[in-house]
Design an enzyme around this catalytic site. Sequence first.
Site, PDB file in Angstrom:
ATOM      1  N   HIS A  46      -9.242   5.317  -2.765  1.00 12.30           N
ATOM      2  CA  HIS A  46      -8.649   3.722  -2.886  1.00 12.30           C
ATOM      3  C   HIS A  46      -9.270   3.195  -1.553  1.00 12.30           C
ATOM      4  CE1 HIS A  46      -5.544   0.579  -3.468  1.00 12.30           C
ATOM      5  NE2 HIS A  46      -6.584   0.143  -2.882  1.00 12.30           N
ATOM      6  N   HIS A  53      -8.128   4.764   5.885  1.00 12.43           N
ATOM      7  CA  HIS A  53      -8.171   6.094   5.085  1.00 12.43           C
ATOM      8  C   HIS A  53      -9.514   6.356   4.773  1.00 12.43           C
ATOM      9  CE1 HIS A  53      -6.615   3.951   1.840  1.00 12.43           C
ATOM     10  NE2 HIS A  53      -5.564   3.805   2.070  1.00 12.43           N
ATOM     11  N   GLU A  78     -10.619   3.183  -6.859  1.00 16.14           N
ATOM     12  CA  GLU A  78      -9.525   2.084  -7.108  1.00 16.14           C
ATOM     13  C   GLU A  78      -9.518   1.136  -5.950  1.00 16.14           C
ATOM     14  OE1 GLU A  78      -4.760   2.401  -6.614  1.00 16.14           O
ATOM     15  OE2 GLU A  78      -5.694   4.313  -6.802  1.00 16.14           O
ATOM     16  N   THR A 108       0.469   0.891  -0.187  1.00 16.04           N
ATOM     17  CA  THR A 108       0.136   1.521  -1.706  1.00 16.04           C
ATOM     18  C   THR A 108       0.135   0.675  -2.572  1.00 16.04           C
ATOM     19  OG1 THR A 108       0.099   3.583  -3.064  1.00 16.04           O
ATOM     20  CG2 THR A 108       2.412   2.424  -2.201  1.00 16.04           C
ATOM     21  N   HIS A 200       1.095   7.481  -9.750  1.00 17.62           N
ATOM     22  CA  HIS A 200       2.109   7.160  -8.765  1.00 17.62           C
ATOM     23  C   HIS A 200       3.347   7.845  -8.612  1.00 17.62           C
ATOM     24  CE1 HIS A 200       1.836   4.046  -5.485  1.00 17.62           C
ATOM     25  NE2 HIS A 200       3.199   4.330  -5.259  1.00 17.62           N
ATOM     26  N   ASP A 201       3.418   8.783  -7.450  1.00 17.23           N
ATOM     27  CA  ASP A 201       4.734   9.598  -7.180  1.00 17.23           C
ATOM     28  C   ASP A 201       4.813  10.629  -8.685  1.00 17.23           C
ATOM     29  OD1 ASP A 201       5.065   8.490  -5.100  1.00 17.23           O
ATOM     30  OD2 ASP A 201       6.417   6.833  -5.639  1.00 17.23           O
TER      31      ASP A 201
END
Length: 250
Positions: A46, A53, A78, A108, A200-201
């Site tokens: 992403h 990052h 993404e 995020t 996600h998570d």
Amino acid sequence: MSTPSRLSVNVNAVAVLRNRRDVPWPSVTDMARIALTSGAKGITVHPRPDERHIRKTDVENITQLIRTSFPSAELCLEGYPSAEFLDLVEKNRPAQVLYVPDDPTQTTSDHGWDFEANAELLKDVISKAKSWGVRTSLFVDPDPSQPALAKEVGTERIEIYTGPYGACYGDKVAAEAELDKVIATAEAARDLGLDVNAGHDLTVDNIPALIARAPYITEMSIGHGFVADSLIYGFKESVNRFRRALKEID
């Protein structure tokens, strides 16, 4: 027994660690290579406008890695469909683009699209991706009304935001209630002929309950939980651990 993987490793967290210093390690590309060699389906990145990052060069390097060494693997880009992001998609032609409704300052992705407000935008950027031969996926909240709206704008897939489910790691009752929403959304998408991704998570602890109820999920994109796991077990073994959780290997 081994089956084709549904695991796409998100290497954003690797880039966060690298970017703490003005050095080239840990190498995002090298860690992607380890994940793919170990059996992951693909790599997700992403890139954000400030490159806090993932950098554009990371996208180019991973694209080259997959094309030359892992031609059956997939890269998923993404991001919010800004002109800059679309240019990156057009230049690199990943297997999949996941459009997310992120503000550039967000830490995020934490919510799905508002389809009523963004229908024309999404139709346009989905059309662009298809013209480049790139499969599209849209980030949606765990709400069974959302897949029909996603299909209306022309996407081939959705990715269900599983953050609320993942956040219930200490509360089994709440986790079951959130999982019910994810499953209802997945079933609605499947009934409409849409492929279903989730992300996600997600962890080795909460994936089994999800995949048991939705074995037709095509892909799970896992970043933070995967990298946290790999700090203990290593990248290679974490691929194995997540694939076991997905019931892909014994």
